[in-house]
Structures are given as C-alpha cells and as structure tokens.
Design a protein around this motif. Structure first.
Motif, PDB file in Angstrom:
ATOM      1  N   PHE A 220      46.764  45.955  40.415  1.00  0.00           N
ATOM      2  CA  PHE A 220      45.477  46.190  40.274  1.00  0.00           C
ATOM      3  C   PHE A 220      45.160  46.679  39.077  1.00  0.00           C
ATOM      4  O   PHE A 220      44.073  46.213  38.340  1.00  0.00           O
ATOM      5  N   LEU A 221      46.014  47.587  38.279  1.00  0.00           N
ATOM      6  CA  LEU A 221      45.984  47.833  36.904  1.00  0.00           C
ATOM      7  C   LEU A 221      46.091  46.630  35.873  1.00  0.00           C
ATOM      8  O   LEU A 221      45.152  46.744  34.951  1.00  0.00           O
ATOM      9  N   LEU A 222      46.762  45.700  36.158  1.00  0.00           N
ATOM     10  CA  LEU A 222      46.778  44.226  35.400  1.00  0.00           C
ATOM     11  C   LEU A 222      45.516  43.736  35.721  1.00  0.00           C
ATOM     12  O   LEU A 222      45.021  43.235  34.520  1.00  0.00           O
ATOM     13  N   GLY A 256      48.741  39.924  37.590  1.00  0.00           N
ATOM     14  CA  GLY A 256      48.113  41.120  38.591  1.00  0.00           C
ATOM     15  C   GLY A 256      47.592  40.660  40.046  1.00  0.00           C
ATOM     16  O   GLY A 256      47.811  41.275  41.005  1.00  0.00           O
ATOM     17  N   GLY A 257      46.938  39.512  39.963  1.00  0.00           N
ATOM     18  CA  GLY A 257      46.287  39.143  41.377  1.00  0.00           C
ATOM     19  C   GLY A 257      47.490  38.774  42.268  1.00  0.00           C
ATOM     20  O   GLY A 257      47.395  39.050  43.606  1.00  0.00           O
ATOM     21  N   ILE A 258      48.690  37.873  41.688  1.00  0.00           N
ATOM     22  CA  ILE A 258      49.734  37.634  42.547  1.00  0.00           C
ATOM     23  C   ILE A 258      50.387  39.128  43.003  1.00  0.00           C
ATOM     24  O   ILE A 258      50.692  38.957  44.224  1.00  0.00           O
ATOM     25  N   LEU A 294      41.413  44.301  49.628  1.00  0.00           N
ATOM     26  CA  LEU A 294      42.201  44.436  48.389  1.00  0.00           C
ATOM     27  C   LEU A 294      42.773  42.839  48.355  1.00  0.00           C
ATOM     28  O   LEU A 294      42.747  42.145  47.322  1.00  0.00           O
ATOM     29  N   ALA A 295      43.437  42.521  49.398  1.00  0.00           N
ATOM     30  CA  ALA A 295      44.030  41.190  49.585  1.00  0.00           C
ATOM     31  C   ALA A 295      43.161  39.971  49.199  1.00  0.00           C
ATOM     32  O   ALA A 295      43.377  39.063  48.484  1.00  0.00           O
ATOM     33  N   LEU A 296      41.610  40.059  49.798  1.00  0.00           N
ATOM     34  CA  LEU A 296      40.816  39.305  49.655  1.00  0.00           C
ATOM     35  C   LEU A 296      40.292  39.053  48.091  1.00  0.00           C
ATOM     36  O   LEU A 296      40.045  38.126  47.833  1.00  0.00           O
ATOM     37  N   VAL A 297      40.177  40.524  47.658  1.00  0.00           N
ATOM     38  CA  VAL A 297      39.832  40.323  46.247  1.00  0.00           C
ATOM     39  C   VAL A 297      40.571  39.667  45.300  1.00  0.00           C
ATOM     40  O   VAL A 297      40.294  38.537  44.481  1.00  0.00           O
ATOM     41  N   GLY A 301      40.175  35.572  44.006  1.00  0.00           N
ATOM     42  CA  GLY A 301      40.529  35.569  42.340  1.00  0.00           C
ATOM     43  C   GLY A 301      41.298  34.469  42.062  1.00  0.00           C
ATOM     44  O   GLY A 301      40.919  33.655  41.201  1.00  0.00           O
ATOM     45  N   LEU A 302      42.562  34.386  42.632  1.00  0.00           N
ATOM     46  CA  LEU A 302      43.400  33.153  42.270  1.00  0.00           C
ATOM     47  C   LEU A 302      42.998  31.985  42.593  1.00  0.00           C
ATOM     48  O   LEU A 302      43.121  30.893  41.848  1.00  0.00           O
ATOM     49  N   LEU A 303      42.253  31.851  43.937  1.00  0.00           N
ATOM     50  CA  LEU A 303      41.725  30.720  44.535  1.00  0.00           C
ATOM     51  C   LEU A 303      40.750  30.106  43.356  1.00  0.00           C
ATOM     52  O   LEU A 303      40.522  28.842  43.120  1.00  0.00           O
TER      53      LEU A 303
END
Length: 357
Positions: A220-222, A256-258, A294-297, A301-303
């Motif tokens: 999250f911080l990244l 960060g997303g991963i 949080l997982a959806l966010v 984002g990655l998708l």
C-alpha cells in the motif's frame, strides 16, 4: 451486549490476567497491564487497541472455558477495540452498518460508482492520452481530493477523542519513533517474542499473518508513493501520464500492487482458518469486506496496467476508480481505521512506559 457490559467483561478478564501474569512476555498488552492495579474505562480501551489478536495468550491460558473464569481475552479486547472505533468515529451509525453488512455494502457501492464512471466516459475530454483520454485530469482531482481528505479529517477528530479518553499525556518525538519502529516491524504480530503467533492454529507458531500484513502495508505504501511521484511529475515537471515501465510511478506501483494482492489473499485465507470465537464475531463480514476491497483495488490496477491499450481499458478504469473511491470513503468506518488507532495506542504506550520508569 452494551458498551458498559463490554467494558466490564473486559475489565474482569484483565484483572484476572493481571493477577496471574503467566503471559507477561507475550505482547505489548501484558507489560502495559502489569504497570497498573486498577483499570479505568480508558485503560481498557488502550489495552484493547494495543492487542493485535495473536491469540497466543488464550491458547496458553489455564482459565479458559470450561474453567469457571471462562477467560477469552482476545475476544473481549476485540469487542472493546471495535466499540472504540465506532464510538470515536462519526457518524457512528454508518460504522455499525458497514460492520454488519460490509461485503454487500462495499460491493454494491463499487458497482454503482463503476457504472457512474463508465457513464462519465461518454463525455470524453477533447485531448489527453491514456487514462486522461477517458476522464480529464482535473475531473479526477475534483472527485478524489475531497474524497481522500474528508475521511482523514474524520479520523483525526476520532484520534483526538481517543487520546483524551486514554489520557495519552504529552506526546514526544521519541514516543512517535518508538511506535513507528514497532509498527514497521509489526513486532506484536509475532506474539512479542519473535516466534510467531497462533492466529491460524492453536499448536502452531507461525509468522504468516505478520508476513501477509507486511506485504499489505508495504505494498500500500509503495502504491501511495507511486501516486505521489506521479503527482510531483505532473505538476512540477510537466510530465503527464501515461508513464513508461521504467518510470518512478510504475517502478513503485507495480511491485506495490503485487504485494497488496499477495497480502490480501493471504490474510483472507488465514481469516477463514482462524477460530472466529477468538475475535469480534459480529464484525467478521466487515473485516473480510475490507480485505477484499484492498484486493480489488490492487488487482484492478494491475489489470488496468496490463490491458491499458485494449478495448477493455475504459471498463477497467471505471472499476479501478470506483474501488479506490470506496476505499477512501469507507476509510473511517472500515478496518482501515485500525492502523491509525493502533499506531496511536503504540505512541501512548511508549509515553506511559517512559513515565513509569
């Protein structure tokens, strides 16, 4: 159970634990507990927010049911902790609603906002590349700036109320540094002894929960740092999105997303394995909703990054924006607020420990 009854039950159990002291070295709760002989309501609230629900004390306790004392300290403190967040954050009714129906509430809100953002894409800006070809930058700022700042104001007022209740005293920089060090290492998620906690299974010491929390927090911080870097590049350097892979927003945001996806998946999995009776049972759904949000966010984002050049981009962009907006708006009322209260409790504890010497 009423607030008074919840506090009274926690006080009963704390007083028995304070007389026994078998678990004195388990985590930050027990050193704080043993400095006192009597416990005001604010003391119980402070101990509850110091508790990280590692559950080791309950599994080691000789006074749990069927003993007549029937101790369940993790659950008693979890109830007080949850009540404290709801009591200090306003409007209180909204927080209670989310804890009862969190999954449905978050899911429906994300869906509705995604449809709104998708509809807004009909009025595309006259210029712009990437995401800004769907929604103008100024439109995004006008929506998300107040949605981020207003919840922070509510949380700040809640923390001020909490500080007064627990009689936090004078804050010093040294107390803040001690608290941030403990939070950064997540020391108390390892039972305070470095051998792991028993969250997922009674006879198993594991650092999995700590590791997944680390992945979530630092991921999250990244991502926050990536957004901040993009803001600086946009306003100070005149470098507008979209950004290439080897740019600071991408180099920070993709890892960060991963990490967030890994952390959320791990925490959700552990939550299904843990004994619900050792936590605040009534808020299980709200806590799971927060993890899934949080997982959806992170996943959206990655998708969006991977499929940003395809026809799926507008729909993914709408979903990603909606999930972020819901995360911000629900921040004071969801499990997200626990980080702010727990850090404040650690600051209070650092000051109280210093004054007791």
């Amino acid at each position: 159970m009423s607030l008074d009854a919840t506090i009274q039950e926690a006080r009963r159990q704390v007083e028995i634990c304070n007389a026994c002291r078998y678990c004195e070295g388990y985590c930050a709760v027990f050193p704080a507990m043993t400095r006192q002989k009597a416990f005001a309501d604010g003391d119980i609230t402070q101990l509850a927010n110091l508790c990280h629900n590692c559950r080791g004390c309950s599994y080691a306790c000789q006074y749990t049911a069927p003993h007549e004392f029937a101790l369940n300290l993790p659950a008693a403190l979890a109830e007080v902790r949850q009540e404290s967040w709801e009591r200090h954050i306003h409007p209180q009714a909204f927080a209670r609603l989310f804890q009862r129906s969190g999954v449905a509430m978050a899911g429906l809100t994300v869906l509705l906002l995604a449809l709104v953002f998708w509809a807004l894409a009909v009025w595309k800006p006259l210029s712009g590349e990437g995401f800004y070809a769907v929604l103008a930058h100024n439109t995004l700022v006008a929506i998300f700036a107040p949605a981020f700042l207003a919840p922070l104001v509510l949380i700040a007022y809640g923390l001020r109320s909490y500080w007064r209740e627990v009689e936090g005293g004078r804050m010093r920089l040294a107390h803040v540094l001690v608290a941030f060090a403990a939070a950064g290492r997540m020391k108390n998620l390892s039972g305070g002894q470095g051998q792991g906690c028993n969250f997922e299974k009674e006879d198993r010491f594991s650092d999995r929960r700590r590791q997944y929390h680390h992945a979530m927090m630092y991921g999250f911080l990244l991502c926050f740092a990536a957004t901040s870097a993009g803001t600086v590049m946009h306003y100070l350097l005149g470098w507008e999105a979209p950004y290439p892979l080897f740019s600071l927003p991408k180099l920070l945001g993709v890892p960060g997303g991963i990490l967030m996806v890994i952390g959320a998946a791990g925490l959700a999995w552990l939550k299904t394995k843990a004994d619900p009776a050792l936590g605040a049972v009534k808020v299980w759904g709200g806590e799971m909703a927060f993890i899934l949000l949080l997982a959806l966010v992170a996943a959206s984002g990655l998708l969006l990054y991977g499929l940003g050049g395809t026809a799926a981009m507008p729909a993914l962009f709408a979903l990603h924006l909606a999930s972020i907006l819901v995360l911000f708006l629900l921040m004071p009322f969801s499990k997200m607020v626990h980080g702010f209260f727990r850090l404040t409790a650690l600051i209070v504890e650092a000051g109280q420990a210093e004054r007791s010497k």
